[in-house]
Design an enzyme around this catalytic site. Structure first.
Site, PDB file in Angstrom:
ATOM      1  N   ASP A 413       0.819  -1.213   0.000  1.00 21.14           N
ATOM      2  CA  ASP A 413       0.000   0.000   0.000  1.00 21.14           C
ATOM      3  C   ASP A 413       0.853   1.264   0.000  1.00 21.14           C
ATOM      4  O   ASP A 413       1.916   1.314   0.630  1.00 21.14           O
ATOM      5  CB  ASP A 413      -0.898  -0.013   1.245  1.00 21.14           C
ATOM      6  CG  ASP A 413      -1.782   1.206   1.358  1.00 21.14           C
ATOM      7  OD1 ASP A 413      -2.593   1.428   0.455  1.00 21.14           O
ATOM      8  OD2 ASP A 413      -1.635   1.949   2.352  1.00 21.14           O
ATOM      9  N   GLU A 466       1.345  -0.448  -5.179  1.00 21.05           N
ATOM     10  CA  GLU A 466       0.397   0.631  -5.465  1.00 21.05           C
ATOM     11  C   GLU A 466       1.225   1.912  -5.494  1.00 21.05           C
ATOM     12  O   GLU A 466       1.521   2.497  -4.460  1.00 21.05           O
ATOM     13  CB  GLU A 466      -0.689   0.721  -4.388  1.00 21.05           C
ATOM     14  CG  GLU A 466      -1.748   1.753  -4.721  1.00 21.05           C
ATOM     15  CD  GLU A 466      -2.279   2.527  -3.519  1.00 21.05           C
ATOM     16  OE1 GLU A 466      -3.253   3.285  -3.695  1.00 21.05           O
ATOM     17  OE2 GLU A 466      -1.721   2.400  -2.425  1.00 21.05           O
TER      18      GLU A 466
END
Length: 731
Positions: A413, A466
């Site tokens: 993330d 990401e």
């Protein structure tokens, strides 16, 4: 209950009033030098600190040897050789027998101590945390934690009335680690560490390497025995490498476990891991996805964070069951031929008092300077990646999920927030690197080390970034100068194409570059095309409501977009609910709108996604060269008509695929499109088919190429392009 003799009895000094006072106020720096068995004046003596006791005795066989009170709550006296237990008698006449925890030697090996001190223990979870084990022939739990600046650390729980004076831990040399073996403590025991910081403040902390936690809002750790599961997925593990390869078809179903389905017949609770092992895995298999990506399951205190503010990085959240039941979910997926990816959050952690913040009275895991250590967007703290022990903690955590839970990959993330020191900061609010630049060298080194470790330790896994910037070589190997990820989310493609689809079709002719520009950089990384949870929250609307036009046109637009996405270069990711065009934004407090999913128009989109998955999996030209430029070629980009046509290619011998998109609500007849080969081009999929809820315009199953050059190709076909559609043909 058994008795126990320490493996060795050390020389010691007689306990003093000062010892009693230090133990009584929880300030004793060397409790193992006083408590337990020691040779004092030539005699074997046992010393015990026991608040509230009226009398303490050592039981050797059936004989009780009284331990006189020295001062305060400290008792000590001679004990003959042999196994012994302690018997404590209280003022109300109750007596309790237990094994003396201070009679046990250390558990950690010298090699563990060396690796811990060096900050290179890649199997950190095997040394730290709470481990149910047999030590010196006694069953109990070994506790170990890192707190280098603490004055003392204790294990506290119901078993000692949460009294931090009763079980003071042993400091391991000068490494900053603490340990203690507590006999007769086992699975399900609730505990915390009570840390007297160097600042004189006492803090109660959850275990940074704990394997279990209480149900939120309770915040303590829970002893979980994670050994001995008995995996049966050896077949999957042996073959999964082929399923993660750049040439493999990869379609990922992103799931928030708490809101996929709920049991409204049982108070509206979410499904358990075992229920998900049956229902979620069965659904994903039916829909034809190759992987499930779980939004964070590492324990987190606040439901509204969706798991992106974790406190227990080593603990699968108890919301859905204990650790072995999480393994049941993973194993069920593997049995169904489905991989499982975990959304992993090494970029920041919350400021909750029971978490990592100021763990030992210092900025231990985080940076002390808020310009480096405080994330303004999320009000969270940022790991100090330059600290060896912190980097090791995170790398070991990545390895832990792969090793202990057989996960097939990590989606990391918020990588962009880690790569840049000035991420979301104004001038003067960030600290440049040693060269005066904005790159976070320490975070970059951490990501490289994590990827090297994961790919080196496990066969067939994938790591996914990401990452929303143009940072170079994110998905290139470290030895080639990259960050070492296997794949990267293509955020640019997602933003551009959604902006195009949200426009009224009459204006799309002026913005067709939003649909075509992505090919210019499509091969700079190994991309995944993501339609994630972030696209259907915070007022962005659902995928369906993003689309313009009448209700029927909204569905047609969405079907056409999915057709374009599944045939475009790159692997695929779709958030739950988007596969049936959920009409509302995602709500983490409720299940998906399965009632809507049963309605014809929504069910049509759902069937389309299932068929797209099948077409993508079974058609080599659509996946073999997803990440290579020779897997794609434009045939036509007609902005005025909002028509796109392109070819997809597989390996030599794989039949090519022609994809034609019409992004206007206009039926276009007899459109001549160039093709590279003669023969019948069969219509493999048409998003306007009646079975998907469309108008059923099409090409009667296929068209025959004629030897008329067009679009730079030697042959051509004459097509009917349904309004707002994507059609897929193969020779």
């Amino acid at each position: 209950m058994s008795s126990h003799t320490s493996s060795s009895t050390l020389q010691g000094a007689a306990p003093s009033d000062a010892d009693a006072a230090a133990l009584g106020n929880g300030q004793h720096l060397q409790p193992y030098d006083v408590l337990g068995c020691h040779i004092i004046g030539g005699q074997r003596c046992a010393s015990v600190f026991q608040p509230d006791a009226m009398q303490v005795a050592a039981l050797v066989g059936t004989v009780a040897y009284d331990l006189p009170r020295i001062a305060g709550d400290l008792f000590s006296g001679p004990v003959p050789d042999g196994d012994y237990r302690l018997r404590v008698t209280f003022e109300d006449g109750r007596s309790v027998d237990y094994l003396d925890p201070y009679a046990f030697g250390p558990v950690l090996s010298e090699f563990d101590e060396y690796l811990l001190g060096e900050g290179t223990h890649k199997e950190l979870w095997r040394a730290l945390g709470a481990h149910v084990c047999t030590h010196e022939n006694v069953t109990g739990t070994h506790f170990a934690v890192w707190a280098p600046n603490a004055r003392r650390v204790s294990v506290v729980g119901d078993f000692n009335f949460w009294d931090g004076r009763r079980h003071l831990m042993r400091r391991i040399g000068g490494s900053g680690f603490w340990e203690m073996f507590l006999p007769d403590i086992g699975e399900g025991t609730v505990y915390k560490y009570e840390v007297l910081g160097c600042d004189g403040v006492v803090r109660r902390k959850a275990d940074p390497v704990g394997f279990g936690s209480q149900h939120p809002p309770d915040k303590a750790s829970v002893v979980r025995d994670i050994a001995g599961y008995g995996w049966k997925d050896a077949g999957w593990m042996a073959e999964r490498a082929a399923r993660a390869d750049r040439a493999a078809p990869i379609t990922i179903y992103e799931v928030h476990l708490g809101s996929w389905r709920r049991r409204y017949d049982d108070g509206g609770r979410p499904l358990s891991y075992r229920e998900l092992a049956r229902d979620l895995v069965g659904y994903v298999k039916h829909m034809g996805f190759t992987h499930i990506e779980l939004m964070p399951v590492s324990e987190f205190p606040f439901d509204g964070s969706w798991g992106y503010q974790p406190v227990g990085l080593f603990a699968p959240t108890i919301r859905f069951g204990p650790p072995h039941e999480f393994r049941d979910l993973v194993e069920a997926a593997h049995a169904a031929g489905i991989g499982v990816l975990l959304d992993w959050v090494p970029g920041h952690f919350p400021t909750d008092s029971h978490g990592l913040a100021q763990f030992d009275g210092t900025a231990l895991y985080e940076h002390a300077d808020p310009r480096e250590g405080f994330h303004q967007d999320w009000n969270t703290l940022i790991y100090n990646y330059g600290r060896t022990e912190v980097k090791n903690y995170l790398v070991a955590n990545a390895l832990y999920w792969m090793e202990e839970y057989h996960l097939d990959g990590l989606r990391v993330d918020a990588v962009a927030s880690m790569l840049y020191r000035d991420y979301s900061r104004a001038d003067g609010q960030w600290v440049p690197n040693k060269d005066g630049g904005r790159e976070n060298y320490e975070a970059i080194d951490f990501l490289k080390e994590m990827n090297i470790a994961v790919y080196g330790a496990q066969t067939g896994v994938m790591t996914v970034a990401e990452e929303s910037t143009s940072f170079p070589a994110v998905s290139q190997p470290v030895h080639d100068g990259g960050l070492g990820f296997g794949y990267k989310w293509n955020m640019g493609w997602m933003n551009d194409t959604l902006s195009y689809m949200q426009r009224d079709p009459i204006h799309r002719q002026y913005h067709q570059d939003s649909m075509t520009f992505g090919i210019h950089y499509a091969f700079s990384e190994n991309f995944i095309l993501p339609i994630s949870h972030d696209e259907v929250v915070h007022g962005k609307g659902s995928m369906l409501t993003k689309m313009p036009g009448t209700e029927a046109e909204k569905f047609a637009n969405l079907r056409a977009y999915y057709g374009f996405m599944w045939t475009h270069q790159g692997k695929k990711l779709l958030f739950m609910g988007c596969e049936f065009a959920q009409p509302e934004e995602w709500n983490h407090d409720a299940e998906l709108n399965w009632t809507a999913a049963a309605e014809p128009a929504h069910a049509g989109v759902q069937k389309l996604v299932r068929d797209l998955n099948g077409l993508y999996r079974n058609t080599p030209a659509l996946h073999r060269r997803d990440c290579e430029p020779d897997g794609f070629g434009w045939i036509r980009t007609d902005a005025a008509q909002s028509v796109l046509a392109f070819l997809r290619h597989g390996d030599d011998g794989d039949a090519p695929v022609l994809v034609v998109c019409n992004f206007t609500p206009v039926l276009r007849d007899r459109v001549q499109i160039g093709v590279p080969h003669a023969g019948i081009w069969q219509e493999m999929l048409n998003t306007d088919a009646a079975v998907y809820g469309g108008g059923n315009h099409g090409n009667l199953g296929g068209v025959t190429a004629v030897e008329t050059a067009c679009d730079g190709q030697p042959w051509s076909v004459e097509l009917t392009l349904p309004p707002l559609s994507t059609i897929v043909l193969q020779v």
